[in-house]
Scaffold this motif. Sequence first.
Motif, PDB file in Angstrom:
ATOM      1  N   ASP A 152       0.840  -1.201   0.000  1.00 41.59           N
ATOM      2  CA  ASP A 152       0.000   0.000   0.000  1.00 41.59           C
ATOM      3  C   ASP A 152       0.874   1.250   0.000  1.00 41.59           C
ATOM      4  OD1 ASP A 152      -2.437   1.263  -0.147  1.00 41.59           O
ATOM      5  OD2 ASP A 152      -2.786   1.265   2.010  1.00 41.59           O
ATOM      6  N   LEU A 153       1.867   1.255  -0.873  1.00 43.47           N
ATOM      7  CA  LEU A 153       2.782   2.388  -0.977  1.00 43.47           C
ATOM      8  C   LEU A 153       2.081   3.525  -1.721  1.00 43.47           C
ATOM      9  CD1 LEU A 153       5.621   3.497  -0.517  1.00 43.47           C
ATOM     10  CD2 LEU A 153       6.337   2.382  -2.647  1.00 43.47           C
ATOM     11  N   LYS A 154       1.899   4.665  -1.037  1.00 38.81           N
ATOM     12  CA  LYS A 154       1.208   5.824  -1.615  1.00 38.81           C
ATOM     13  C   LYS A 154       1.536   7.044  -0.751  1.00 38.81           C
ATOM     14  CE  LYS A 154      -3.040   4.689   0.933  1.00 38.81           C
ATOM     15  NZ  LYS A 154      -4.484   4.385   0.829  1.00 38.81           N
ATOM     16  N   PRO A 155       1.300   8.265  -1.255  1.00 38.31           N
ATOM     17  CA  PRO A 155       1.691   9.482  -0.517  1.00 38.31           C
ATOM     18  C   PRO A 155       1.082   9.621   0.873  1.00 38.31           C
ATOM     19  CG  PRO A 155       1.328  10.023  -2.814  1.00 38.31           C
ATOM     20  CD  PRO A 155       0.883   8.595  -2.638  1.00 38.31           C
ATOM     21  N   SER A 156      -0.126   9.107   1.084  1.00 39.58           N
ATOM     22  CA  SER A 156      -0.740   9.243   2.407  1.00 39.58           C
ATOM     23  C   SER A 156      -0.108   8.315   3.439  1.00 39.58           C
ATOM     24  CB  SER A 156      -2.246   8.978   2.329  1.00 39.58           C
ATOM     25  OG  SER A 156      -2.505   7.665   1.864  1.00 39.58           O
ATOM     26  N   ASN A 157       0.699   7.361   3.000  1.00 38.08           N
ATOM     27  CA  ASN A 157       1.415   6.466   3.913  1.00 38.08           C
ATOM     28  C   ASN A 157       2.894   6.808   4.006  1.00 38.08           C
ATOM     29  OD1 ASN A 157      -0.839   5.003   4.619  1.00 38.08           O
ATOM     30  ND2 ASN A 157      -0.535   3.437   3.053  1.00 38.08           N
ATOM     31  N   LEU A 158       3.254   7.995   3.522  1.00 35.42           N
ATOM     32  CA  LEU A 158       4.627   8.477   3.607  1.00 35.42           C
ATOM     33  C   LEU A 158       4.624   9.751   4.444  1.00 35.42           C
ATOM     34  CD1 LEU A 158       5.485   7.880  -0.133  1.00 35.42           C
ATOM     35  CD2 LEU A 158       6.505   6.650   1.795  1.00 35.42           C
ATOM     36  N   LEU A 159       5.418   9.762   5.509  1.00 32.55           N
ATOM     37  CA  LEU A 159       5.388  10.859   6.472  1.00 32.55           C
ATOM     38  C   LEU A 159       6.669  11.682   6.414  1.00 32.55           C
ATOM     39  CD1 LEU A 159       3.873   8.945   9.529  1.00 32.55           C
ATOM     40  CD2 LEU A 159       2.678  10.132   7.680  1.00 32.55           C
ATOM     41  N   LEU A 160       6.523  12.997   6.642  1.00 34.81           N
ATOM     42  CA  LEU A 160       7.647  13.921   6.547  1.00 34.81           C
ATOM     43  C   LEU A 160       8.150  14.335   7.929  1.00 34.81           C
ATOM     44  CD1 LEU A 160       6.285  16.303   3.774  1.00 34.81           C
ATOM     45  CD2 LEU A 160       7.949  14.482   3.480  1.00 34.81           C
ATOM     46  N   THR A 161       9.450  14.566   7.999  1.00 36.66           N
ATOM     47  CA  THR A 161      10.023  15.135   9.217  1.00 36.66           C
ATOM     48  C   THR A 161       9.553  16.587   9.344  1.00 36.66           C
ATOM     49  OG1 THR A 161      12.007  15.680   7.926  1.00 36.66           O
ATOM     50  CG2 THR A 161      12.064  13.655   9.232  1.00 36.66           C
ATOM     51  N   GLY A 162       9.756  17.189  10.506  1.00 45.86           N
ATOM     52  CA  GLY A 162       9.276  18.541  10.756  1.00 45.86           C
ATOM     53  C   GLY A 162       9.808  19.575   9.786  1.00 45.86           C
ATOM     54  N   ASP A 163      11.048  19.387   9.314  1.00 48.23           N
ATOM     55  CA  ASP A 163      11.620  20.347   8.361  1.00 48.23           C
ATOM     56  C   ASP A 163      11.236  20.033   6.922  1.00 48.23           C
ATOM     57  OD1 ASP A 163      13.091  18.070   7.860  1.00 48.23           O
ATOM     58  OD2 ASP A 163      15.036  18.934   8.361  1.00 48.23           O
ATOM     59  N   LYS A 164      10.457  18.970   6.733  1.00 45.91           N
ATOM     60  CA  LYS A 164       9.986  18.542   5.412  1.00 45.91           C
ATOM     61  C   LYS A 164      11.139  18.299   4.434  1.00 45.91           C
ATOM     62  CE  LYS A 164       5.345  20.541   5.634  1.00 45.91           C
ATOM     63  NZ  LYS A 164       5.346  20.810   7.089  1.00 45.91           N
ATOM     64  N   ARG A 165      12.192  17.672   4.953  1.00 44.79           N
ATOM     65  CA  ARG A 165      13.348  17.351   4.109  1.00 44.79           C
ATOM     66  C   ARG A 165      13.607  15.847   4.014  1.00 44.79           C
ATOM     67  NH1 ARG A 165      14.147  21.525   1.079  1.00 44.79           N
ATOM     68  NH2 ARG A 165      16.225  20.718   0.568  1.00 44.79           N
ATOM     69  N   ARG A 166      12.950  15.052   4.870  1.00 45.37           N
ATOM     70  CA  ARG A 166      13.146  13.601   4.853  1.00 45.37           C
ATOM     71  C   ARG A 166      11.796  12.908   4.920  1.00 45.37           C
ATOM     72  NH1 ARG A 166      18.047  11.643   6.408  1.00 45.37           N
ATOM     73  NH2 ARG A 166      17.267   9.771   5.366  1.00 45.37           N
TER      74      ARG A 166
END
Length: 304
Positions: free
Chosen positions: A112-126
């Motif tokens: 179920d690889l999709k953007p809603s299952n991918l989370l960003l660090t606080g600085d939005k760099r990782r």
Amino acid sequence: MLFEFRFESKAVAIKVIQPNRTSDVCLEHKEEFQREVTLLSRVQHENIVKFIGASVEPSMVIITELMRGGTLQKHLLSIRPNALDLKLSLSFALDISQAMEYLHANSIIHRDLKPSNLLLTGDKRRIKLADFGLAREEISGEMTTEAGTYRWMAPELFSLDPLPNGAKKHYDHKVDVYSFSIVLWELLTNNTPFKGRNNLMVAFATAKNERPSIQDLPKDLVPFLESCWAEDPKCRPEFMEITGFLHNFCSVLTKPPKVFEIEDPMSTKTASTGHSMNKYEDKGRKRKGWSPRLLSCFVGCVPE
């Protein structure tokens, strides 16, 4: 449902399995919960959300590290109609690929690889991979149950012809590679794949080997992307190859362009004085060098 909570004086994320009371949760969701907890407790990678713990009473909850940057899906929506910087989009893709390479090396399919299952660090760099609700161990010859979200599901999971009663489609870990290709396309374009089509239309288009438009993509990335969403799973690269390609491509992007000195054919010197006779002076004496292509290993599986 996800909530922010404090655990041992630090903020964590809480995933609550619905409905809230464990006694009201259906057997299928209980099995998914148990599988997700088991897999999350096994994995440990810098690009996968860190598992902290779980509870079954009075509610079934999973506790993970808190990713303050939110989901990739929400971030992309927030910057539309603009797209991500190319270097950042490929850096995100590399984070995802490294997480998937680790999972596949441990015989785990995310499914179920999709953007809603991918989370960003606080600085939005990782980026870190999350939600293992549909993930499972890959067992050769036994992967038959359809799983995933239609816009990111591989063509081998769909069928244009009705299947015999009780029959199911067989697949392997390459379904994750296809899903990755659609996510990569979103990172590069910040558009919705198959926008405006319902699930049935998306499934039909994917089964008919239709893919999102590559018209505005960087030309050096097109053969690579097309190899990842190839109709034949055997033609898709492994994530180890994808990680290597992206690492090399990102390295080329971050290197300053080389400058070569070339001899100006319009310049001559007299034997007596050695003075330049070039009417163009020093104009055009320096040209930027071009980086070599990195795509030769992917061309074989791309349809002409």
